[in-house]
Scaffold this motif. Structure first.
Motif, PDB file in Angstrom:
ATOM      1  N   GLY A  86       0.819  -1.217   0.000  1.00  0.00           N
ATOM      2  CA  GLY A  86       0.000   0.000   0.000  1.00  0.00           C
ATOM      3  C   GLY A  86       0.848   1.261   0.000  1.00  0.00           C
ATOM      4  N   ARG A  87       1.920   1.251   0.783  1.00  0.00           N
ATOM      5  CA  ARG A  87       2.713   2.471   0.901  1.00  0.00           C
ATOM      6  C   ARG A  87       3.517   2.793  -0.360  1.00  0.00           C
ATOM      7  NH1 ARG A  87       5.014  -0.746   4.673  1.00  0.00           N
ATOM      8  NH2 ARG A  87       7.083  -1.631   4.306  1.00  0.00           N
ATOM      9  N   HIS A  88       3.551   1.860  -1.318  1.00  0.00           N
ATOM     10  CA  HIS A  88       4.263   2.133  -2.568  1.00  0.00           C
ATOM     11  C   HIS A  88       3.422   2.933  -3.561  1.00  0.00           C
ATOM     12  CE1 HIS A  88       6.641  -1.668  -1.429  1.00  0.00           C
ATOM     13  NE2 HIS A  88       7.328  -0.600  -1.078  1.00  0.00           N
ATOM     14  N   GLU A  89       2.147   3.121  -3.216  1.00  0.00           N
ATOM     15  CA  GLU A  89       1.254   3.885  -4.100  1.00  0.00           C
ATOM     16  C   GLU A  89       1.812   5.259  -4.436  1.00  0.00           C
ATOM     17  OE1 GLU A  89      -1.414   3.741  -6.041  1.00  0.00           O
ATOM     18  OE2 GLU A  89      -1.001   1.609  -5.756  1.00  0.00           O
ATOM     19  N   LYS A  90       2.497   5.862  -3.448  1.00  0.00           N
ATOM     20  CA  LYS A  90       2.962   7.236  -3.662  1.00  0.00           C
ATOM     21  C   LYS A  90       4.234   7.318  -4.524  1.00  0.00           C
ATOM     22  CE  LYS A  90       5.341   7.548   0.852  1.00  0.00           C
ATOM     23  NZ  LYS A  90       5.084   6.192   1.354  1.00  0.00           N
TER      24      LYS A  90
ATOM     25  N   ASP B  45      11.576  -3.890   2.719  1.00  0.00           N
ATOM     26  CA  ASP B  45      10.141  -4.158   2.555  1.00  0.00           C
ATOM     27  C   ASP B  45       9.856  -5.646   2.361  1.00  0.00           C
ATOM     28  OD1 ASP B  45       9.192  -1.578   2.782  1.00  0.00           O
ATOM     29  OD2 ASP B  45       9.456  -1.135   0.645  1.00  0.00           O
TER      30      ASP B  45
END
Ligand code: ADP
Length: 576
Positions: free
Chosen positions: A380-384, A463
């Motif tokens: 999820g945190r890779h979306e940015k 990660d």
């Protein structure tokens, strides 16, 4: 009244499991006086069998289609309900041969509905479906048939010449069945007793009393391609196959639902087409099977006509398809995701798919791991992240599936740091990982108790993304440092002149080994040693840049589509 929805796989209705219940109560009272930790759960022990998968698909997705390009030519359309019936006809037919529980029934076949029927009809009867890779050398096929002690062989029409060349080795079989109808049955002077699949099952009843099978019984057998030594057999159980299928269905892996249209390009003779013939019926997805035609034009037509949303295969197949799409200026509009594995997917391949709005799911696995064990979905945190950062991350092989555990250790046996730099040998364990090879004395890969030694070298980032650095036997050892042949190949692959690239070592007096690039060029392209050095400069340390480039017309591949490094090393030594 509102419907409560469809049952989960393995919950059969009506439920009649009194004996399990009684057993659990018995255990409960028996254990009452003991420590609480030894108390058994009070849940049913319904076995996880592959039979339950097709039964489920037939009951709740009965009309969902299985579409195949036939070996005979035209398209063929059927459904899960129909294939369930025909696999029962097949199971009834198999009874006539007097096989014993656990006997091997071999296939030499493309991805078609008949092959799906064999997967279920054979395994559900308590026999082992042994899928043979027809791209192996004739001697290897002969070895495998003998080693597996196959009792019956089912083969597609295409493979008649292989069968004829193996005639002496087939004498011990109870039958050789050609997977076609009476109209297409070939005449063979060498093999006069060939049976016809459609005739074999035609008169049979389409209801079969499936035997109650223990979930730990063997259900299928697949041999590694044996690039080093004789092929070795991975013997999958019903339980391991069902758990693997459940493991790959989830959103972060294949992300399959009853709305998906799934087209496995990876053959059903290569590690059960990565579990797709199990997971598609499990979730009720439409199954589209390419038969023998794997060229760009045929794949484009099949996937476009059938609205394929998800496909899977090795990089060489995608290279051919992407080149064809480029030349013809076409795309596959419905296609959303492509799983790539078997060898590393170069970044440029991910970029070429991304340019068409198609996401690549990089996946890692082995014959010994059923095969999928790592998949490259982002967190999820890779979306940015920017699109190019996301692609770079997706080009790593990815994160472990739940159920599979990994251990990565350096030369001293100490676990490496998860910093994306340190690398070590990859070990794996889990319910769909082989615990030993079939009828083999070779235990070397299982020497570390409870683990399987993959032979791959990896790094892992913070990660938890795994990156395959190389196979231990392909890594280039130059002056005490390790050079990843995969990394050099991926960089070469991004050069506009290069169609396909391999990097292997050549012996060197001072440095032990040095890398050499062997490349096929695109039509009318040129590529010199100076251009090669300029292309690598700034992308890797100067001392890892290959010493030479050799341009070739063709690169040899293994039966599973990987670069055949043993042969490429011989080519290099011959040319330098
Ligand atoms: P074989 O070709 O010997 O039968 P497998 O088909 O089981 O063996 O191949 C397993 C090997 O393929 C792995 O150990 C790994 O080296 C390589 N491999 C599989 N998937 C990937 C991937 N996504 N990236 C890089 N290498 C991969």
């Amino acid at each position: 009244m509102r419907s409560q929805g469809r049952p989960f796989l393995n919950c059969r209705m009506p439920i009649n499991n009194i004996s399990h219940h009684k057993f659990a109560l018995h255990c409960f009272f028996k254990n009452k006086s003991r420590k609480v930790s030894s108390m058994l759960g009070l849940m049913m022990k319904t076995p996880l069998t592959v039979t339950s998968i097709l039964r489920h698909a037939s009951t709740y997705h009965g009309e969902t289609e299985i579409v195949s390009r036939t070996v005979e030519g035209p398209m063929h359309r059927t459904s899960y309900a129909e294939v369930w019936k025909r696999s029962q006809k097949l199971a009834n037919a198999l009874k006539r041969f007097g096989l014993a529980r656990g006997d091997r029934v071999a296939t030499l076949a493309w991805n078609t509905w008949r092959h799906v029927e064999l997967y279920y009809g054979v395994s559900g009867s308590g026999f082992v479906c042994h899928t043979i890779n027809p791209r192996l050398f004739k001697e290897q096929i002969a070895y495998i048939i003998k080693h597996a002690a196959d009792k019956i062989l089912f083969a597609d029409l295409t493979f008649l010449p292989i069968l004829e060349s193996l005639a002496p080795q087939l004498k011990k079989l109870k039958a050789v069945v050609i997977m076609t109808d009476a109209d297409h049955m070939p005449k063979s002077a060498v093999l006069p007793k060939l049976l016809c699949y459609e005739e074999l099952i035609d008169e049979e009843n389409d209801e079969f009393k499936w035997p109650d099978l223990d979930e730990n019984l063997a259900c299928s057998l697949c041999y590694t391609s044996g690039t080093t030594g004789e092929p070795k057999g991975a013997l999958y159980s019903h339980r391991s196959s069902v758990l693997h299928a459940m493991g790959i269905a989830v959103p972060d892996v294949f992300n399959l639902t009853s709305a998906s249209v799934v087209c496995p390009i990876v053959p059903m003779f290569h590690v059960n087409a990565w579990g797709i013939p199990y997971v598609a019926p499990m979730v009720g997805a439409k199954l589209v099977l390419p038969g023998p035609k794997l060229d760009g034009a045929s794949l484009h037509q099949l996937m476009s006509d059938e609205g394929v949303t998800f496909t899977a295969g090795v990089p060489t197949v995608w290279l051919a398809l992407l080149d064809w799409l480029d030349v013809e200026k076409k795309t596959i509009l419905t296609l959303k995701r492509v799983a790539i594995g078997g060898s590393a997917a170069p970044l440029v391949m991910l970029q070429r798919f991304a340019a068409r709005g198609i996401t690549v799911l990089h996946a890692w696995g082995m014959t010994e791991t059923s095969p999928i064990a790592i998949a490259g979905s982002l967190l999820g945190r890779h979306e940015k992240l920017s699109e190019s950062e996301k692609l770079a991350l997706r080009s790593k092989q990815g994160r472990p599936l739940f159920g599979v555990e990994f251990l990565v250790v350096n030369d001293d046996g100490v676990p490496i740091k998860n910093d994306g730099v340190a690398f070590g040998a990859l070990y794996v364990r889990g319910p769909w990982v082989a615990a030993s090879y079939f009828k083999s004395k070779d235990k070397s890969a299982f020497a570390r108790k409870g683990w399987f030694h993959t032979g791959d070298v990896v790094n892992v980032d913070a990660d938890g993304f795994f990156k395959i650095v190389d196979r231990t036997k392909d890594v280039i050892k130059s002056g005490g440092e390790w050079i990843s042949s995969i990394e050099l190949e991926n960089i070469a692959q991004a050069h506009p002149a290069i169609k396909e690239a391999a990097v292997v070592s050549k012996p060197h007096e001072k440095w032990d080994e040095r890398p050499v690039l062997v490349a096929i060029l695109k039509p009318n392209a040129t590529f010199t040693k100076n251009e090669m050095v300029a292309h690598y400069k700034g992308k890797i340390a100067n001392w890892s840049i290959p010493d030479d480039v050799i341009i070739v017309e063709q690169l040899p591949h293994t039966a599973t589509g990987k670069l055949l490094k043993t042969e490429i090393r011989k080519m290099v030594i011959g040319k330098i």
